[in-house]
Enzyme design. Structure first.
Site, PDB file in Angstrom:
ATOM      1  N   HIS A 144       0.820  -1.222   0.000  1.00  0.00           N
ATOM      2  CA  HIS A 144       0.000   0.000   0.000  1.00  0.00           C
ATOM      3  C   HIS A 144       0.853   1.270   0.000  1.00  0.00           C
ATOM      4  O   HIS A 144       0.366   2.359  -0.321  1.00  0.00           O
ATOM      5  CB  HIS A 144      -0.929  -0.003   1.213  1.00  0.00           C
ATOM      6  N   SER A 145       2.115   1.170   0.366  1.00  0.00           N
ATOM      7  CA  SER A 145       2.976   2.352   0.338  1.00  0.00           C
ATOM      8  C   SER A 145       3.288   2.780  -1.091  1.00  0.00           C
ATOM      9  O   SER A 145       3.642   3.944  -1.342  1.00  0.00           O
ATOM     10  CB  SER A 145       4.291   2.075   1.082  1.00  0.00           C
TER      11      SER A 145
END
Length: 462
Positions: A140-141
């Site tokens: 998700h980063s």
């Protein structure tokens, strides 16, 4: 190329642990074209080896063994290995949906390798009637759900006759149109303070919204869920690394028609049937709290024409109505709650929304500490689960002639939040992905079934 990570991107690195993993995924089943040769899927897999991998899919962390370094950046991986990132899996043919769910549960239980670009793509063959699936996993980063969806849409087509289509990692980002709107600061708190007049007004806007949310209980603000309202529940346990995944799909118009009759959005209707499913699920386990469960709902705060990149998400809190037996009354309570919460975000800038979100979610640290230590404190929690709604393509899409049947999101359970449910609209359907800790929440498939029962009941009464 060196690209610094933004504050929200870094949060997903700070949250990464061996059992609380911050990657998301999509499960996409396909029906191949009628003229597909016997080696159709194998050839598609082999063709990936000759494709150029473009940004952001060729980027890795500058300090992969020190995730929480404040100077973390994205850098180009000059030793990129396509064979590591793109893989083949197979079910014992003919594989059914249950076996597919078991495989996805196992794939999602594995940590991302941060010494490489943080994504994987799995071709899954062996489904019934010659069908196959693609499981795409991304940390998700690197991108949020909005960005991932935009790129996926651009890698497919509405034309079933097209062949030789590139996969998502070969599709470059669209050119950005120049905007005169001010860009939000990398630090939303610093941005609020940057400028005597503008900073004071921003602080006033955020302070007023927090007062309405956390303290005020009259003048229509009593429907807002605040940061100290969620009951203790089995959803808020310490979790293991093991995952369990389940799906549901419903006609979009069915949810929309219910919403029209009751002045509710499609998302409100989805929350109501999830709330009904949770009520039955927890009651069956003997774990239904007397107070309603509270969900945190991520809110996309990008402009409509934004092409995506990184993370730009705000948050609101809302009741799930699990304390209400009547389905219609539950829907009314949820609709009132979401309307009151969204009202706080109106007329806020992107930076103000991010600052409000940070303050709203700050007490989550107590919830995390309780889950990690197993010591239950006297204060209520901030939320019990996450329910996210990602708008998807409204037309049927094809990949090299194969029809995309559905797109099921696979999201993030974490310590103190053992269940995460994500919805995604696609064509004329609404697709639900339920992901939970296998050890904290037994029999997760039942929750998906109970959600369908709740929809039938609400539809009948509506």
């Amino acid at each position: 190329m060196v690209k610094r990570l933004g504050p929200q991107d870094m949060l997903f690195l700070y949250g990464e642990t061996p059992s609380s993993m911050m990657h998301v995924a999509a499960l996409m089943p396909f029906t191949p074209p009628t003229d597909a040769p016997a080696n159709y899927l194998r050839q598609m897999f082999e063709d990936t080896r000759g494709l150029e991998v473009v940004s952001p899919w060729n980027l890795k962390l500058s300090h992969p063994r020190m995730l929480r370094r404040p100077d973390q950046s994205w850098v180009v991986d000059d030793k990129f290995d396509i064979d590591y990132h793109v893989r083949r899996s197979a079910l014992a043919s003919p594989g059914d949906e249950r076996e597919l769910g078991i495989l996805v549960s196992r794939l999602h239980s594995q940590n991302i390798d941060f010494t490489r670009p943080p994504w994987e793509l799995h071709f899954i063959e062996g489904l019934e009637d010659g069908r196959f699936a693609i499981y795409m996993k991304i940390h998700h980063s690197l991108v949020d759900g909005y960005t991932g969806n935009k790129i996926l849409e651009r890698s497919m087509s509405t034309d079933p006759s097209l062949r030789d289509q590139p996969l998502f990692f070969n599709v470059g980002p669209p050119s950005r149109t120049r905007s005169n709107a001010p860009k939000p600061s990398r630090n939303p708190i610093a941005s609020l303070l940057g400028g005597a007049v503008g900073g004071a007004q921003s602080l006033l806007n955020v302070g007023k919204a927090l007062y309405n949310t956390q303290i005020r209980s009259d003048d229509g603000y009593g429907d807002i869920a605040n940061s100290f309202q969620a009951p203790h529940s089995i959803l808020n346990k310490h979790i293991s690394r093991n995952r369990r995944f389940a799906t549901q799909v419903y006609p979009f118009e069915r949810l929309k028609n219910i919403g029209v009759k009751h002045g509710a959005t499609v998302n409100d209707v989805a929350l109501a049937i999830i709330g009904g499913g949770l009520r039955a699920f927890l009651d069956h386990l003997g774990e239904l709290p007397a107070k309603p469960l509270i969900a945190f709902l991520p809110v996309n705060i990008r402009p409509k024409d934004d092409v995506g990149g990184g993370n730009a998400v705000g948050t609101i809190l809302a009741t799930m109505g699990t304390d209400i037996e009547d389905p219609v009354e539950r829907l009314k309570a949820i609709t009132a709650s979401t309307k009151a919460a969204k009202r706080q975000l109106q007329n806020m800038s992107q930076t103000e929304v991010l600052a409000y979100t940070a303050a709203l979610m700050a007490p989550t640290a107590l919830q995390l500490a309780s889950a990690m230590t197993g010591v239950r404190g006297p204060l209520p929690f901030t939320f019990n689960l996450c329910v996210s709604n990602v708008p998807g393509p409204r037309e049927t899409l094809y990949l090299n002639g194969s029809r995309l049947e559905a797109t099921y999101p696979v999201s993030i359970p974490m310590h103190g939040m053992a269940l995460n449910i994500t919805l995604e609209s696609y064509a004329d359907t609404m697709n639900f992905g339920f992901i939970g800790c296998r050890d904290a929440l037994p029999h997760l498939q039942r929750l998906a079934v109970y959600t369908g029962d709740a929809l039938d009941e609400l539809d009948k009464l509506a």
